[in-house]
Design a protein around this motif. Structure first.
Motif, PDB file in Angstrom:
ATOM      1  N   ALA A 145      -4.418  -1.143   3.003  1.00  0.00           N
ATOM      2  CA  ALA A 145      -5.663  -0.422   3.307  1.00  0.00           C
ATOM      3  C   ALA A 145      -5.733  -0.057   4.786  1.00  0.00           C
ATOM      4  N   ALA A 146      -5.280  -0.964   5.644  1.00  0.00           N
ATOM      5  CA  ALA A 146      -5.273  -0.674   7.079  1.00  0.00           C
ATOM      6  C   ALA A 146      -4.319   0.473   7.390  1.00  0.00           C
ATOM      7  N   ARG A 147      -3.200   0.520   6.695  1.00  0.00           N
ATOM      8  CA  ARG A 147      -2.226   1.590   6.948  1.00  0.00           C
ATOM      9  C   ARG A 147      -2.778   2.952   6.557  1.00  0.00           C
ATOM     10  N   VAL A 148      -3.406   3.042   5.391  1.00  0.00           N
ATOM     11  CA  VAL A 148      -3.891   4.347   4.916  1.00  0.00           C
ATOM     12  C   VAL A 148      -5.315   4.635   5.398  1.00  0.00           C
ATOM     13  N   ARG A 149      -5.931   3.637   6.046  1.00  0.00           N
ATOM     14  CA  ARG A 149      -7.256   3.798   6.655  1.00  0.00           C
ATOM     15  C   ARG A 149      -8.340   4.168   5.644  1.00  0.00           C
ATOM     16  N   ARG A 150      -8.304   3.481   4.529  1.00  0.00           N
ATOM     17  CA  ARG A 150      -9.375   3.647   3.548  1.00  0.00           C
ATOM     18  C   ARG A 150      -9.421   2.421   2.653  1.00  0.00           C
ATOM     19  N   ASP A 151     -10.582   2.165   2.066  1.00  0.00           N
ATOM     20  CA  ASP A 151     -10.739   1.033   1.158  1.00  0.00           C
ATOM     21  C   ASP A 151      -9.969   1.297  -0.130  1.00  0.00           C
ATOM     22  N   LEU A 152      -9.426   0.226  -0.695  1.00  0.00           N
ATOM     23  CA  LEU A 152      -8.703   0.312  -1.965  1.00  0.00           C
ATOM     24  C   LEU A 152      -9.521  -0.447  -3.003  1.00  0.00           C
ATOM     25  N   VAL A 153     -10.307   0.282  -3.756  1.00  0.00           N
ATOM     26  CA  VAL A 153     -11.245  -0.342  -4.693  1.00  0.00           C
ATOM     27  C   VAL A 153     -10.634  -0.495  -6.079  1.00  0.00           C
ATOM     28  N   THR A 154      -9.912   0.506  -6.530  1.00  0.00           N
ATOM     29  CA  THR A 154      -9.361   0.515  -7.884  1.00  0.00           C
ATOM     30  C   THR A 154      -7.839   0.478  -7.850  1.00  0.00           C
ATOM     31  N   ASP A 155      -7.253   0.237  -9.022  1.00  0.00           N
ATOM     32  CA  ASP A 155      -5.794   0.277  -9.141  1.00  0.00           C
ATOM     33  C   ASP A 155      -5.259   1.661  -8.771  1.00  0.00           C
ATOM     34  N   SER A 156      -6.005   2.685  -9.127  1.00  0.00           N
ATOM     35  CA  SER A 156      -5.598   4.048  -8.775  1.00  0.00           C
ATOM     36  C   SER A 156      -5.562   4.242  -7.260  1.00  0.00           C
ATOM     37  N   ASP A 157      -6.489   3.597  -6.549  1.00  0.00           N
ATOM     38  CA  ASP A 157      -6.481   3.660  -5.091  1.00  0.00           C
ATOM     39  C   ASP A 157      -5.206   3.032  -4.530  1.00  0.00           C
ATOM     40  N   VAL A 158      -4.817   1.888  -5.111  1.00  0.00           N
ATOM     41  CA  VAL A 158      -3.600   1.204  -4.649  1.00  0.00           C
ATOM     42  C   VAL A 158      -2.378   2.080  -4.919  1.00  0.00           C
ATOM     43  N   ALA A 159      -2.315   2.670  -6.109  1.00  0.00           N
ATOM     44  CA  ALA A 159      -1.180   3.532  -6.455  1.00  0.00           C
ATOM     45  C   ALA A 159      -1.099   4.735  -5.513  1.00  0.00           C
ATOM     46  N   ALA A 160      -2.243   5.327  -5.199  1.00  0.00           N
ATOM     47  CA  ALA A 160      -2.260   6.480  -4.304  1.00  0.00           C
ATOM     48  C   ALA A 160      -1.818   6.085  -2.896  1.00  0.00           C
ATOM     49  N   ALA A 161      -2.216   4.888  -2.454  1.00  0.00           N
ATOM     50  CA  ALA A 161      -1.812   4.414  -1.132  1.00  0.00           C
ATOM     51  C   ALA A 161      -0.302   4.160  -1.078  1.00  0.00           C
ATOM     52  N   CYS A 162       0.255   3.639  -2.168  1.00  0.00           N
ATOM     53  CA  CYS A 162       1.713   3.455  -2.229  1.00  0.00           C
ATOM     54  C   CYS A 162       2.429   4.797  -2.104  1.00  0.00           C
ATOM     55  N   ARG A 163       1.923   5.788  -2.811  1.00  0.00           N
ATOM     56  CA  ARG A 163       2.539   7.123  -2.729  1.00  0.00           C
ATOM     57  C   ARG A 163       2.413   7.699  -1.320  1.00  0.00           C
ATOM     58  N   ALA A 164       1.322   7.356  -0.632  1.00  0.00           N
ATOM     59  CA  ALA A 164       1.147   7.834   0.737  1.00  0.00           C
ATOM     60  C   ALA A 164       2.245   7.278   1.650  1.00  0.00           C
ATOM     61  N   LEU A 165       2.606   6.003   1.481  1.00  0.00           N
ATOM     62  CA  LEU A 165       3.683   5.420   2.277  1.00  0.00           C
ATOM     63  C   LEU A 165       5.032   6.052   1.922  1.00  0.00           C
ATOM     64  N   GLN A 166       5.210   6.396   0.651  1.00  0.00           N
ATOM     65  CA  GLN A 166       6.438   7.096   0.278  1.00  0.00           C
ATOM     66  C   GLN A 166       6.484   8.490   0.908  1.00  0.00           C
ATOM     67  N   ASP A 167       5.346   9.151   0.968  1.00  0.00           N
ATOM     68  CA  ASP A 167       5.293  10.455   1.634  1.00  0.00           C
ATOM     69  C   ASP A 167       5.632  10.339   3.120  1.00  0.00           C
ATOM     70  N   GLN A 168       5.354   9.154   3.706  1.00  0.00           N
ATOM     71  CA  GLN A 168       5.678   8.923   5.113  1.00  0.00           C
ATOM     72  C   GLN A 168       7.150   8.583   5.321  1.00  0.00           C
ATOM     73  N   GLY A 169       7.897   8.408   4.227  1.00  0.00           N
ATOM     74  CA  GLY A 169       9.333   8.202   4.344  1.00  0.00           C
ATOM     75  C   GLY A 169       9.884   6.960   3.678  1.00  0.00           C
ATOM     76  N   ALA A 170       9.039   5.977   3.333  1.00  0.00           N
ATOM     77  CA  ALA A 170       9.540   4.756   2.701  1.00  0.00           C
ATOM     78  C   ALA A 170      10.034   5.061   1.286  1.00  0.00           C
ATOM     79  N   ARG A 171      11.198   4.516   0.946  1.00  0.00           N
ATOM     80  CA  ARG A 171      11.714   4.735  -0.412  1.00  0.00           C
ATOM     81  C   ARG A 171      10.853   4.009  -1.449  1.00  0.00           C
ATOM     82  N   ASP A 172      10.515   2.747  -1.164  1.00  0.00           N
ATOM     83  CA  ASP A 172       9.723   1.954  -2.102  1.00  0.00           C
ATOM     84  C   ASP A 172       8.692   1.111  -1.368  1.00  0.00           C
ATOM     85  N   VAL A 173       7.683   0.674  -2.138  1.00  0.00           N
ATOM     86  CA  VAL A 173       6.589  -0.139  -1.596  1.00  0.00           C
ATOM     87  C   VAL A 173       6.273  -1.244  -2.594  1.00  0.00           C
TER      88      VAL A 173
END
Length: 365
Positions: A249-277
């Motif tokens: 949540a600190a990395r993406v700078r938003r609250d993660l309330v639902t599972d969908s929020d967590v999944a979207a945040a993982c994809r955000a880190l992949q968009d930043q270059g990480a292969r997996d999270v």
């Protein structure tokens, strides 16, 4: 000092760390690079050296870079009352994220090297002696004069949950990009490099760049929400980021309330270059990226005795499994298994862990 004495000191340094660079030798001995090269050539002619320390692929180490501390744990014997003295049980052990992961890996049977920083005190000497005794190569560790080794003090409630922790880890700021460059041979010959975020931001960025250049898998392990600021904007070159929900949540700078929020945040880190999270969520289990999106594994039932070190055990099992060719789902299952074993143990690293731990998995592979 006579040339013969310089040569013997140089030989001792190489025996201590076969990966040491010529520039490092020159600085340690007050010699020029050409003088160091001359001494090395003489040692090779004498058959006391057989060449540089090349490592066969099947014996390449997992190199862990980051903190190695003296851990102090204070566990309350009654419900905690703020602002006054509380009866407690005290315990000391060796800790630090990178060191804990390295010990777990060594006990699992992986070949491991640790790059950290220690002071010239009794704690630093004890840390290095303990690591050597369990098979961790500490030859590349930075030893700092007139400095205290790192310490981590955790206050636990009666159920073993952490209430607050205090860390004195300023010495890891000395693990600069230049310091790590001197140890580049060890890193470039590694099977995998694991980095914790106790390192300076510029060092983490340099290690990410080097991983992409050297084609060595790089695993980044978060250590706390404040230290997420040490994770660079670009993650291109990172094989895997392991962090908890608050750190994500600190990395993406938003609250993660639902599972969908967590999944979207993982994809955000992949968009930043990480292969997996991988995202650890305590009793809710773990989420991990896959070709199908984001997978989930529930946490096994555990009766926590002490939570300290459970996340480091998880990360070690993940790295151990990936290094042996397992996929991320299996790595997470084994991570949960090792984490559960550690939760049920009073020690930061469970002493019953061995190369046979995953022969009969507690979880279904």
């Amino acid at each position: 000092m006579a040339d013969a004495s310089k040569k013997e000191l140089l030989y001792a340094l190489i025996r201590d760390n076969p990966y040491i660079a010529q520039q490092d030798l020159a600085e340690a001995l007050g010699l020029s690079r050409s003088a160091v090269a001359g001494h090395i050539a003489a040692l090779i002619r004498e058959r006391r050296l057989l060449g540089r320390a090349y490592v066969l692929p099947d014996r390449r180490p997992i190199v862990c870079i980051g903190a190695a501390n003296l851990d102090r744990k204070l566990r309350s014997l009654a419900p905690l009352t703020m602002g006054t003295s509380n009866p407690a049980h005290a315990d000391e052990s060796f800790g630090g994220v990178a060191r804990n992961i390295a010990e777990n890996l060594a006990r699992l049977g992986s070949k491991v090297a640790l790059i950290t920083a220690v002071g010239d005190d009794a704690a630093g000497a004890a840390l290095l002696a303990h690591a050597a005794a369990i098979g961790i190569d500490t030859g590349a560790t930075l030893k700092l004069a007139d400095t205290c080794s790192g310490t981590y003090t955790a206050v636990l409630d009666g159920g073993g949950e952490m209430v607050v922790a205090l860390a004195d880890m300023a010495l890891y700021d000395q693990l600069t990009p230049a310091c790590l460059d001197i140890r580049a041979t060890l890193r470039s010959n590694a099977a995998m490099v694991l980095v914790d975020l106790n390192l300076p931001r510029e060092t983490v960025a340099a290690l990410i760049d080097a991983a992409g250049r050297d084609q060595v898998p790089l695993i980044i392990v978060a250590v706390s929400i404040p230290k997420m600021a040490r994770l660079p904007a670009s993650l291109h070159g990172v094989r895997l980021v392991i962090l908890n929900e608050g750190e994500l949540a600190a990395r993406v700078r938003r609250d993660l309330v639902t599972d969908s929020d967590v999944a979207a945040a993982c994809r955000a880190l992949q968009d930043q270059g990480a292969r997996d999270v991988i995202v650890t969520r305590g009793a809710l289990g773990v989420w991990y990226t896959s070709t199908d999106g984001v997978g989930h594994l529930p946490a096994p039932h555990a009766e926590p005795v002490d939570v300290t070190g459970a996340g480091d055990a998880f990360a070690a099992a993940v790295c151990h499994t990936l290094n042996l060719g397992g996929d991320l789902a299996l790595a997470c299952r084994r991570g949960l298994e090792l984490s559960a074993l550690t939760l049920a143990c009073t020690q930061t690293v469970c002493p019953t862990i061995s190369h046979e731990t995953f022969r009969t998995p507690l979880l279904q592979d």
